[in-house]
Design a protein around this motif. Structure first.
Motif, PDB file in Angstrom:
ATOM      1  N   ALA A  53      -0.123  10.498   5.882  1.00  0.00           N
ATOM      2  CA  ALA A  53      -0.626   9.571   4.865  1.00  0.00           C
ATOM      3  C   ALA A  53      -0.213   8.129   5.165  1.00  0.00           C
ATOM      4  N   TRP A  54       1.008   7.958   5.666  1.00  0.00           N
ATOM      5  CA  TRP A  54       1.473   6.597   5.968  1.00  0.00           C
ATOM      6  C   TRP A  54       0.728   6.010   7.163  1.00  0.00           C
ATOM      7  N   VAL A  55       0.323   6.857   8.095  1.00  0.00           N
ATOM      8  CA  VAL A  55      -0.492   6.386   9.228  1.00  0.00           C
ATOM      9  C   VAL A  55      -1.850   5.923   8.710  1.00  0.00           C
ATOM     10  N   TYR A  56      -2.475   6.748   7.857  1.00  0.00           N
ATOM     11  CA  TYR A  56      -3.756   6.353   7.261  1.00  0.00           C
ATOM     12  C   TYR A  56      -3.617   5.043   6.494  1.00  0.00           C
ATOM     13  N   LEU A  57      -2.550   4.933   5.737  1.00  0.00           N
ATOM     14  CA  LEU A  57      -2.350   3.735   4.924  1.00  0.00           C
ATOM     15  C   LEU A  57      -2.138   2.502   5.795  1.00  0.00           C
ATOM     16  N   VAL A  61     -15.504  -0.585   4.607  1.00  0.00           N
ATOM     17  CA  VAL A  61     -15.730   0.826   4.292  1.00  0.00           C
ATOM     18  C   VAL A  61     -14.636   1.697   4.902  1.00  0.00           C
ATOM     19  N   ALA A  62     -14.314   1.452   6.167  1.00  0.00           N
ATOM     20  CA  ALA A  62     -13.283   2.259   6.837  1.00  0.00           C
ATOM     21  C   ALA A  62     -11.926   2.081   6.164  1.00  0.00           C
ATOM     22  N   SER A  63     -11.621   0.867   5.745  1.00  0.00           N
ATOM     23  CA  SER A  63     -10.347   0.596   5.090  1.00  0.00           C
ATOM     24  C   SER A  63     -10.224   1.389   3.793  1.00  0.00           C
ATOM     25  N   VAL A  64     -11.273   1.370   2.983  1.00  0.00           N
ATOM     26  CA  VAL A  64     -11.233   2.083   1.702  1.00  0.00           C
ATOM     27  C   VAL A  64     -11.212   3.594   1.923  1.00  0.00           C
ATOM     28  N   LEU A  65     -11.943   4.084   2.917  1.00  0.00           N
ATOM     29  CA  LEU A  65     -11.915   5.529   3.207  1.00  0.00           C
ATOM     30  C   LEU A  65     -10.518   5.979   3.626  1.00  0.00           C
ATOM     31  N   LEU A  66      -9.881   5.214   4.491  1.00  0.00           N
ATOM     32  CA  LEU A  66      -8.521   5.564   4.912  1.00  0.00           C
ATOM     33  C   LEU A  66      -7.532   5.458   3.752  1.00  0.00           C
ATOM     34  N   LEU A  67      -7.719   4.466   2.893  1.00  0.00           N
ATOM     35  CA  LEU A  67      -6.876   4.368   1.712  1.00  0.00           C
ATOM     36  C   LEU A  67      -7.042   5.624   0.858  1.00  0.00           C
ATOM     37  N   GLY A  68      -8.275   6.057   0.680  1.00  0.00           N
ATOM     38  CA  GLY A  68      -8.531   7.268  -0.091  1.00  0.00           C
ATOM     39  C   GLY A  68      -7.842   8.490   0.496  1.00  0.00           C
ATOM     40  N   LEU A  69      -7.864   8.607   1.809  1.00  0.00           N
ATOM     41  CA  LEU A  69      -7.168   9.726   2.463  1.00  0.00           C
ATOM     42  C   LEU A  69      -5.666   9.647   2.229  1.00  0.00           C
ATOM     43  N   ALA A  70      -5.122   8.451   2.320  1.00  0.00           N
ATOM     44  CA  ALA A  70      -3.682   8.281   2.115  1.00  0.00           C
ATOM     45  C   ALA A  70      -3.289   8.639   0.681  1.00  0.00           C
ATOM     46  N   LEU A  71      -4.162   8.309  -0.267  1.00  0.00           N
ATOM     47  CA  LEU A  71      -3.837   8.533  -1.674  1.00  0.00           C
ATOM     48  C   LEU A  71      -3.946  10.001  -2.082  1.00  0.00           C
ATOM     49  N   LYS A  72      -4.401  10.840  -1.173  1.00  0.00           N
ATOM     50  CA  LYS A  72      -4.387  12.278  -1.470  1.00  0.00           C
ATOM     51  C   LYS A  72      -2.956  12.775  -1.640  1.00  0.00           C
ATOM     52  N   THR A  73      -2.010  12.130  -0.948  1.00  0.00           N
ATOM     53  CA  THR A  73      -0.617  12.580  -1.041  1.00  0.00           C
ATOM     54  C   THR A  73       0.349  11.502  -1.534  1.00  0.00           C
ATOM     55  N   LEU A  74       0.011  10.240  -1.384  1.00  0.00           N
ATOM     56  CA  LEU A  74       0.891   9.159  -1.840  1.00  0.00           C
ATOM     57  C   LEU A  74       0.578   8.792  -3.287  1.00  0.00           C
ATOM     58  N   PRO A  75       1.572   8.321  -4.019  1.00  0.00           N
ATOM     59  CA  PRO A  75       1.301   7.816  -5.371  1.00  0.00           C
ATOM     60  C   PRO A  75       0.354   6.619  -5.304  1.00  0.00           C
ATOM     61  N   VAL A  76      -0.580   6.538  -6.232  1.00  0.00           N
ATOM     62  CA  VAL A  76      -1.591   5.490  -6.179  1.00  0.00           C
ATOM     63  C   VAL A  76      -0.973   4.098  -6.284  1.00  0.00           C
ATOM     64  N   THR A 124       1.998   3.076  -5.290  1.00  0.00           N
ATOM     65  CA  THR A 124       2.630   2.768  -4.007  1.00  0.00           C
ATOM     66  C   THR A 124       1.581   2.499  -2.943  1.00  0.00           C
ATOM     67  N   GLY A 125       0.621   3.402  -2.832  1.00  0.00           N
ATOM     68  CA  GLY A 125      -0.402   3.266  -1.793  1.00  0.00           C
ATOM     69  C   GLY A 125      -1.195   1.987  -1.914  1.00  0.00           C
ATOM     70  N   TYR A 126      -1.644   1.702  -3.117  1.00  0.00           N
ATOM     71  CA  TYR A 126      -2.453   0.512  -3.310  1.00  0.00           C
ATOM     72  C   TYR A 126      -1.638  -0.760  -3.063  1.00  0.00           C
ATOM     73  N   ALA A 127      -0.420  -0.781  -3.558  1.00  0.00           N
ATOM     74  CA  ALA A 127       0.426  -1.961  -3.367  1.00  0.00           C
ATOM     75  C   ALA A 127       0.741  -2.200  -1.893  1.00  0.00           C
ATOM     76  N   VAL A 128       1.038  -1.137  -1.162  1.00  0.00           N
ATOM     77  CA  VAL A 128       1.327  -1.285   0.263  1.00  0.00           C
ATOM     78  C   VAL A 128       0.070  -1.717   1.009  1.00  0.00           C
ATOM     79  N   TRP A 129      -1.067  -1.121   0.674  1.00  0.00           N
ATOM     80  CA  TRP A 129      -2.343  -1.470   1.318  1.00  0.00           C
ATOM     81  C   TRP A 129      -2.653  -2.957   1.141  1.00  0.00           C
ATOM     82  N   THR A 130      -2.567  -3.433  -0.096  1.00  0.00           N
ATOM     83  CA  THR A 130      -2.851  -4.847  -0.322  1.00  0.00           C
ATOM     84  C   THR A 130      -1.767  -5.740   0.274  1.00  0.00           C
ATOM     85  N   GLY A 131      -0.523  -5.251   0.293  1.00  0.00           N
ATOM     86  CA  GLY A 131       0.560  -6.032   0.900  1.00  0.00           C
ATOM     87  C   GLY A 131       0.365  -6.232   2.385  1.00  0.00           C
ATOM     88  N   ILE A 132       0.008  -5.140   3.077  1.00  0.00           N
ATOM     89  CA  ILE A 132      -0.273  -5.260   4.517  1.00  0.00           C
ATOM     90  C   ILE A 132      -1.411  -6.246   4.734  1.00  0.00           C
TER      91      ILE A 132
END
Length: 105
Positions: A2-6, A40-55, A57-65
């Protein structure tokens, strides 16, 4: 995984954010297509990461990167101002990303 996807999603977010500058309001075909694909690819990968990460955390890290990378590339590629305050704020975002990563582990 999940962290790789994120991480990949965050890097693609940088790509589309910088790409927007080169689309010239979506009037240039190649930059526009590449930017849309990155979006599109960014949002799809975010969606995959959020299958296991808390939303949160995932969203904040995604936007932070995306924020950190876009700010740095704005300085390097687009000649945006580089100041101590700006660098300090970027550093704070990085600390926040790392904090969220370790808090979620």
């Amino acid at each position: 995984m999940a962290w790789v996807y994120l991480t990949l999603a965050g890097l693609l977010e940088i790509g589309w954010a910088i790409g927007l500058k080169y689309t010239d309001g979506f009037t240039r075909l190649v930059p526009s297509v590449l930017t849309a694909i990155s979006m599109v690819a960014s949002v799809l990968l975010l969606g995959l990461a959020l299958k296991t990460l808390p939303v949160g955390t995932g969203y904040a890290v995604w936007t932070g990167i995306g924020t950190v990378g876009t700010a740095i590339l704005g300085i390097v590629l687009l000649g945006e101002p580089i100041t101590a305050l700006r660098l300090g704020c970027i550093g704070l975002i990085v600390v926040g990303i790392l904090g969220l990563k370790f808090a979620a582990a």
